[in-house]
Design a protein around this motif. Structure first.
Motif, PDB file in Angstrom:
ATOM      1  N   VAL A 167       0.798  -1.255   0.039  1.00 44.28           N
ATOM      2  CA  VAL A 167      -0.120   0.067   0.016  1.00 44.28           C
ATOM      3  C   VAL A 167       1.039   1.322   0.049  1.00 44.28           C
ATOM      4  CG1 VAL A 167      -1.755   1.435   1.267  1.00 44.28           C
ATOM      5  CG2 VAL A 167      -1.874  -1.218   1.243  1.00 44.28           C
ATOM      6  N   ALA A 168       1.814   1.339   0.897  1.00 45.63           N
ATOM      7  CA  ALA A 168       2.786   2.144   0.766  1.00 45.63           C
ATOM      8  C   ALA A 168       3.518   2.679  -0.460  1.00 45.63           C
ATOM      9  CB  ALA A 168       3.648   2.159   1.826  1.00 45.63           C
ATOM     10  N   GLN A 169       3.901   1.700  -1.240  1.00 42.06           N
ATOM     11  CA  GLN A 169       4.394   1.690  -2.629  1.00 42.06           C
ATOM     12  C   GLN A 169       3.526   2.238  -3.638  1.00 42.06           C
ATOM     13  OE1 GLN A 169       6.937  -1.325  -4.352  1.00 42.06           O
ATOM     14  NE2 GLN A 169       7.367  -2.173  -2.191  1.00 42.06           N
ATOM     15  N   VAL A 170       2.228   2.021  -3.536  1.00 40.94           N
ATOM     16  CA  VAL A 170       1.204   2.382  -4.538  1.00 40.94           C
ATOM     17  C   VAL A 170       0.850   3.916  -3.949  1.00 40.94           C
ATOM     18  CG1 VAL A 170      -1.112   2.191  -5.029  1.00 40.94           C
ATOM     19  CG2 VAL A 170       0.093   0.120  -4.609  1.00 40.94           C
ATOM     20  N   MET A 171       0.650   4.140  -2.961  1.00 38.85           N
ATOM     21  CA  MET A 171       0.575   5.650  -2.454  1.00 38.85           C
ATOM     22  C   MET A 171       1.599   6.508  -2.635  1.00 38.85           C
ATOM     23  SD  MET A 171      -1.850   7.472  -0.876  1.00 38.85           S
ATOM     24  CE  MET A 171      -2.926   6.218   0.198  1.00 38.85           C
ATOM     25  N   GLU A 172       2.854   6.120  -2.705  1.00 38.53           N
ATOM     26  CA  GLU A 172       3.879   6.811  -2.888  1.00 38.53           C
ATOM     27  C   GLU A 172       3.918   7.234  -4.507  1.00 38.53           C
ATOM     28  OE1 GLU A 172       8.897   6.598  -2.806  1.00 38.53           O
ATOM     29  OE2 GLU A 172       7.640   5.186  -2.056  1.00 38.53           O
ATOM     30  N   ASP A 173       3.666   6.278  -5.159  1.00 40.21           N
ATOM     31  CA  ASP A 173       3.661   6.382  -6.892  1.00 40.21           C
ATOM     32  C   ASP A 173       2.379   7.455  -7.268  1.00 40.21           C
ATOM     33  OD1 ASP A 173       5.883   5.198  -7.311  1.00 40.21           O
ATOM     34  OD2 ASP A 173       4.874   3.990  -8.959  1.00 40.21           O
ATOM     35  N   PHE A 174       1.166   7.076  -6.587  1.00 42.85           N
ATOM     36  CA  PHE A 174       0.168   7.855  -6.947  1.00 42.85           C
ATOM     37  C   PHE A 174      -0.164   9.561  -6.188  1.00 42.85           C
ATOM     38  CE2 PHE A 174      -2.481   3.870  -8.586  1.00 42.85           C
ATOM     39  CZ  PHE A 174      -1.544   3.592  -9.135  1.00 42.85           C
ATOM     40  N   ASP A 175      -0.007   9.081  -4.923  1.00 41.49           N
ATOM     41  CA  ASP A 175      -0.313  10.577  -4.207  1.00 41.49           C
ATOM     42  C   ASP A 175       0.546  11.670  -4.320  1.00 41.49           C
ATOM     43  OD1 ASP A 175      -1.332  12.303  -2.391  1.00 41.49           O
ATOM     44  OD2 ASP A 175      -0.308  11.328  -0.811  1.00 41.49           O
ATOM     45  N   THR A 176       0.488  12.310  -5.662  1.00 42.02           N
ATOM     46  CA  THR A 176       1.462  13.358  -6.042  1.00 42.02           C
ATOM     47  C   THR A 176       1.021  14.706  -5.325  1.00 42.02           C
ATOM     48  OG1 THR A 176      -0.192  14.205  -7.878  1.00 42.02           O
ATOM     49  CG2 THR A 176       1.750  12.455  -8.531  1.00 42.02           C
ATOM     50  N   SER A 177      -0.051  14.617  -4.692  1.00 38.75           N
ATOM     51  CA  SER A 177      -0.318  15.984  -3.976  1.00 38.75           C
ATOM     52  C   SER A 177       0.137  15.964  -2.502  1.00 38.75           C
ATOM     53  CB  SER A 177      -2.002  16.276  -3.851  1.00 38.75           C
ATOM     54  OG  SER A 177      -2.500  15.237  -3.253  1.00 38.75           O
ATOM     55  N   HIS A 178       0.696  14.737  -2.081  1.00 38.38           N
ATOM     56  CA  HIS A 178       1.074  14.293  -0.771  1.00 38.38           C
ATOM     57  C   HIS A 178       0.379  14.779   0.381  1.00 38.38           C
ATOM     58  CE1 HIS A 178       4.987  13.845  -2.821  1.00 38.38           C
ATOM     59  NE2 HIS A 178       4.861  14.951  -3.446  1.00 38.38           N
ATOM     60  N   ASN A 179      -1.180  14.451   0.215  1.00 43.26           N
ATOM     61  CA  ASN A 179      -1.990  14.686   1.166  1.00 43.26           C
ATOM     62  C   ASN A 179      -2.602  13.379   1.991  1.00 43.26           C
ATOM     63  OD1 ASN A 179      -3.435  13.635  -1.001  1.00 43.26           O
ATOM     64  ND2 ASN A 179      -5.196  15.292  -0.852  1.00 43.26           N
ATOM     65  N   SER A 180      -2.046  12.335   1.358  1.00 42.83           N
ATOM     66  CA  SER A 180      -2.206  10.870   2.094  1.00 42.83           C
ATOM     67  C   SER A 180      -3.482  10.253   1.482  1.00 42.83           C
ATOM     68  CB  SER A 180      -2.262  10.761   3.435  1.00 42.83           C
ATOM     69  OG  SER A 180      -0.941  11.321   4.195  1.00 42.83           O
ATOM     70  N   GLN A 181      -4.064  10.868   0.273  1.00 41.09           N
ATOM     71  CA  GLN A 181      -5.118  10.341  -0.093  1.00 41.09           C
ATOM     72  C   GLN A 181      -4.831  10.482  -1.770  1.00 41.09           C
ATOM     73  OE1 GLN A 181      -8.408  12.905   1.318  1.00 41.09           O
ATOM     74  NE2 GLN A 181      -8.986  10.847   2.703  1.00 41.09           N
ATOM     75  N   VAL A 182      -5.552   9.597  -2.576  1.00 39.19           N
ATOM     76  CA  VAL A 182      -5.537   9.654  -4.134  1.00 39.19           C
ATOM     77  C   VAL A 182      -6.939   9.753  -4.440  1.00 39.19           C
ATOM     78  CG1 VAL A 182      -5.084   8.187  -5.982  1.00 39.19           C
ATOM     79  CG2 VAL A 182      -3.809   7.793  -3.863  1.00 39.19           C
ATOM     80  N   ASP A 183      -6.782  11.089  -5.279  1.00 32.32           N
ATOM     81  CA  ASP A 183      -8.034  11.370  -5.995  1.00 32.32           C
ATOM     82  C   ASP A 183      -8.104  10.707  -7.271  1.00 32.32           C
ATOM     83  OD1 ASP A 183      -6.559  12.725  -7.789  1.00 32.32           O
ATOM     84  OD2 ASP A 183      -6.709  14.783  -6.763  1.00 32.32           O
ATOM     85  N   VAL A 184      -9.342  10.952  -8.115  1.00 31.21           N
ATOM     86  CA  VAL A 184      -9.481  10.279  -9.267  1.00 31.21           C
ATOM     87  C   VAL A 184      -8.494  10.534 -10.416  1.00 31.21           C
ATOM     88  CG1 VAL A 184     -11.185  11.805 -10.099  1.00 31.21           C
ATOM     89  CG2 VAL A 184     -11.338   9.703 -10.997  1.00 31.21           C
ATOM     90  N   GLU A 185      -8.279  11.894 -10.552  1.00 32.86           N
ATOM     91  CA  GLU A 185      -7.077  12.063 -11.329  1.00 32.86           C
ATOM     92  C   GLU A 185      -5.855  11.643 -11.048  1.00 32.86           C
ATOM     93  OE1 GLU A 185      -6.565  16.312 -11.597  1.00 32.86           O
ATOM     94  OE2 GLU A 185      -8.752  16.671 -12.362  1.00 32.86           O
ATOM     95  N   GLU A 186      -5.377  11.569  -9.951  1.00 32.20           N
ATOM     96  CA  GLU A 186      -4.180  10.971  -9.568  1.00 32.20           C
ATOM     97  C   GLU A 186      -4.067   9.409  -9.833  1.00 32.20           C
ATOM     98  OE1 GLU A 186      -2.413  13.769  -5.770  1.00 32.20           O
ATOM     99  OE2 GLU A 186      -3.926  12.032  -5.484  1.00 32.20           O
ATOM    100  N   PHE A 187      -5.212   8.832  -9.519  1.00 32.33           N
ATOM    101  CA  PHE A 187      -5.422   6.993  -9.796  1.00 32.33           C
ATOM    102  C   PHE A 187      -5.324   7.144 -11.095  1.00 32.33           C
ATOM    103  CE2 PHE A 187      -8.078   3.597 -10.424  1.00 32.33           C
ATOM    104  CZ  PHE A 187      -7.419   2.756  -9.526  1.00 32.33           C
ATOM    105  N   VAL A 188      -6.204   7.741 -12.000  1.00 28.08           N
ATOM    106  CA  VAL A 188      -6.139   7.477 -13.595  1.00 28.08           C
ATOM    107  C   VAL A 188      -4.645   7.774 -14.289  1.00 28.08           C
ATOM    108  CG1 VAL A 188      -6.942   8.449 -15.765  1.00 28.08           C
ATOM    109  CG2 VAL A 188      -8.518   8.350 -13.849  1.00 28.08           C
ATOM    110  N   ARG A 189      -3.953   8.838 -13.741  1.00 29.11           N
ATOM    111  CA  ARG A 189      -2.621   9.423 -14.006  1.00 29.11           C
ATOM    112  C   ARG A 189      -1.572   7.953 -13.767  1.00 29.11           C
ATOM    113  NH1 ARG A 189      -2.864  14.158 -12.605  1.00 29.11           N
ATOM    114  NH2 ARG A 189      -1.959  13.888 -10.830  1.00 29.11           N
ATOM    115  N   GLY A 190      -1.904   7.467 -12.383  1.00 27.16           N
ATOM    116  CA  GLY A 190      -0.938   6.642 -11.788  1.00 27.16           C
ATOM    117  C   GLY A 190      -0.991   5.334 -12.668  1.00 27.16           C
TER     118      GLY A 190
END
Length: 429
Positions: free
Chosen positions: A193-216
């Motif tokens: 989970v930490a690896q996925v969050m590190e790659d996707f969470d570009t805003s560094h708010n400990s959450q992944v929004d839809v744009e970050e998820f699609v982009r990742g």
């Protein structure tokens, strides 16, 4: 010089082949299975597998023969007036290679750790994408033009977003990862989970929004397509692409080797151990210096008593009596696993490398500063042939079938025969 050539030939032929016979395991899907040895002496169905670092060690060993080639150039081109200069150049190159190889040994563990971490990360990506594909059911992750299907990825996001707040938390990603084959990942759920969050969470708010998820996910899919689509010619829009990418990342991780099976113990009094190691090296050097002359006298006396040329005594008998690698490599071979096989062949190639650069540097120094004649063409030729053949065998393959031991064994008598013909028939010395 006979001991120098004989040790190299013995390590790369007799010991190399014996390690393959002792350490062999069953080969399935081009990989030797740890601790499984049911095919007895199948020349193609049994053998050993090593990590990619063993292949690097073999390539480095081939590079280490450069000083031997340089010192022979005046004889090759019949320009004997340049022999003294060639010896000096070869000496300088040998010293440079010793320094370079020592630096490589210092930084190699760090390089290996970084590459292994990267390979594991790619494998996490491959397993995660396979799990995403299962959640997508029959919907395709790629459009007809080969680009990631953003509409499907957005629907996946909504499926994973259990509280429908437009963001994926670590808990929601954890629920997605539960189905992943964690035994393949060599990590825990939190690590994945930490690896996925590190790659996707570009805003560094400990959450992944839809744009970050699609982009990742799109970035991961593009990387998977680049890595796998050309591998087996499969349809780049199919699940076969992700399966291919998964197999490639698994194989890459296996080739790099994993150190999870190592027992790492804390070292107390590190300074004392370092000092002790230096003192042991100095003691060994002193013993070698004190016993060098008696050793030469013993070889000469034995040669006279048996009417065997002193060169063959030092070439054949002394390597078996003086090699410290024989016992340790056989012990490694008996473990019958990839880690130990990698260690034993790395030790063999490393020993030959140090012999080709460090031992040769000492020898060249004596020849140069005492203004001696370099006349060892037959020994050098044998070293070059054996190093190149046995180096190339392991340079571009990580699985060694049992039949290669026959090649190694055959090289030993052929080397003796070649030296005999060149020295005593052709008269190269």
């Amino acid at each position: 010089m006979g001991l120098f050539a004989g040790s190299t030939v013995m390590l790369l032929t007799i010991l190399w082949g014996t390690c393959l016979v002792v350490g062999k395991c069953d080969i399935e899907n081009s990989i030797a299975l740890d601790h499984k040895d049911t095919k007895i002496f199948s020349l193609t169905g049994s053998g050993v597998s090593t990590d990619i670092w063993t292949s690097y060690a073999a390539r480095i060993m081939i590079i280490s023969i450069i000083p031997l080639i340089l010192v022979q150039l005046p004889q090759i081109f019949q320009v004997t007036s340049l022999s003294h200069m060639a010896i000096l150049v070869s000496l300088i190159v040998s010293i440079c290679l010793v320094i370079a190889y020592s630096l490589y040994q210092i930084f190699q563990p760090w390089i290996q750790k970084r590459r292994l971490a990267y390979a594991k990360h790619k494998h996490v990506i491959s397993v995660f994408l396979r799990n995403i594909k299962m959640h997508a059911l029959e919907r395709r992750l790629f459009n007809d033009d080969g680009e990631p299907n953003k509409e499907v990825i957005e629907k996946l996001f909504k499926t994973i977003d259990q509280n429908s707040d437009g963001n994926l938390s670590a808990a929601e990603l954890r629920a997605l990862v539960v189905g992943v084959e964690l035994e393949e990942l060599d990590t825990d759920i939190e690590g994945c989970v930490a690896q996925v969050m590190e790659d996707f969470d570009t805003s560094h708010n400990s959450q992944v929004d839809v744009e970050e998820f699609v982009r990742g996910i799109s970035r991961w899919l593009k990387n998977a397509r680049r890595s796998a689509a050309s591998g087996r010619g499969q349809n780049e829009h199919s699940i076969g692409l992700l399966n291919n990418f998964h197999l490639q990342t698994r194989k890459e991780q296996d080739r790099l080797g994993d150190q999870n099976d190592e027992v790492v113990e804390g070292i107390q009094n590190a300074n004392w151990h370092a000092t002790k190691a230096v003192l042991m090296l100095l003691l060994g050097t002193l013993i070698a210096a004190v016993t060098a002359d008696p050793l030469v006298d013993a070889v000469e006396n034995f040669s006279t008593a048996t009417s065997i040329p002193s060169f063959f005594v030092s070439f054949v008998i002394l390597p078996f009596a003086s090699s410290s690698e024989v016992v340790s490599t056989i012990i490694f071979a008996k473990k019958k696993n990839l880690r130990m096989a990698s260690l034993m062949y790395s030790e063999i190639y490393g020993s030959v490398t140090m012999s080709n650069v460090l031992s040769l540097a000492v020898f060249l120094g004596l020849v140069y500063f005492r203004d001696l004649t370099w006349d060892f063409s037959s020994e050098v030729l044998v070293i070059l042939i054996v190093c190149i053949v046995m180096g190339l065998i392991a340079s571009f393959r990580t699985t060694l079938p049992l039949w290669l031991s026959l090649v190694a064994y055959a090289l030993y008598p052929l080397s003796l025969l070649l030296v005999y013909i060149l020295k005593y028939v052709v008269g190269w010395s």
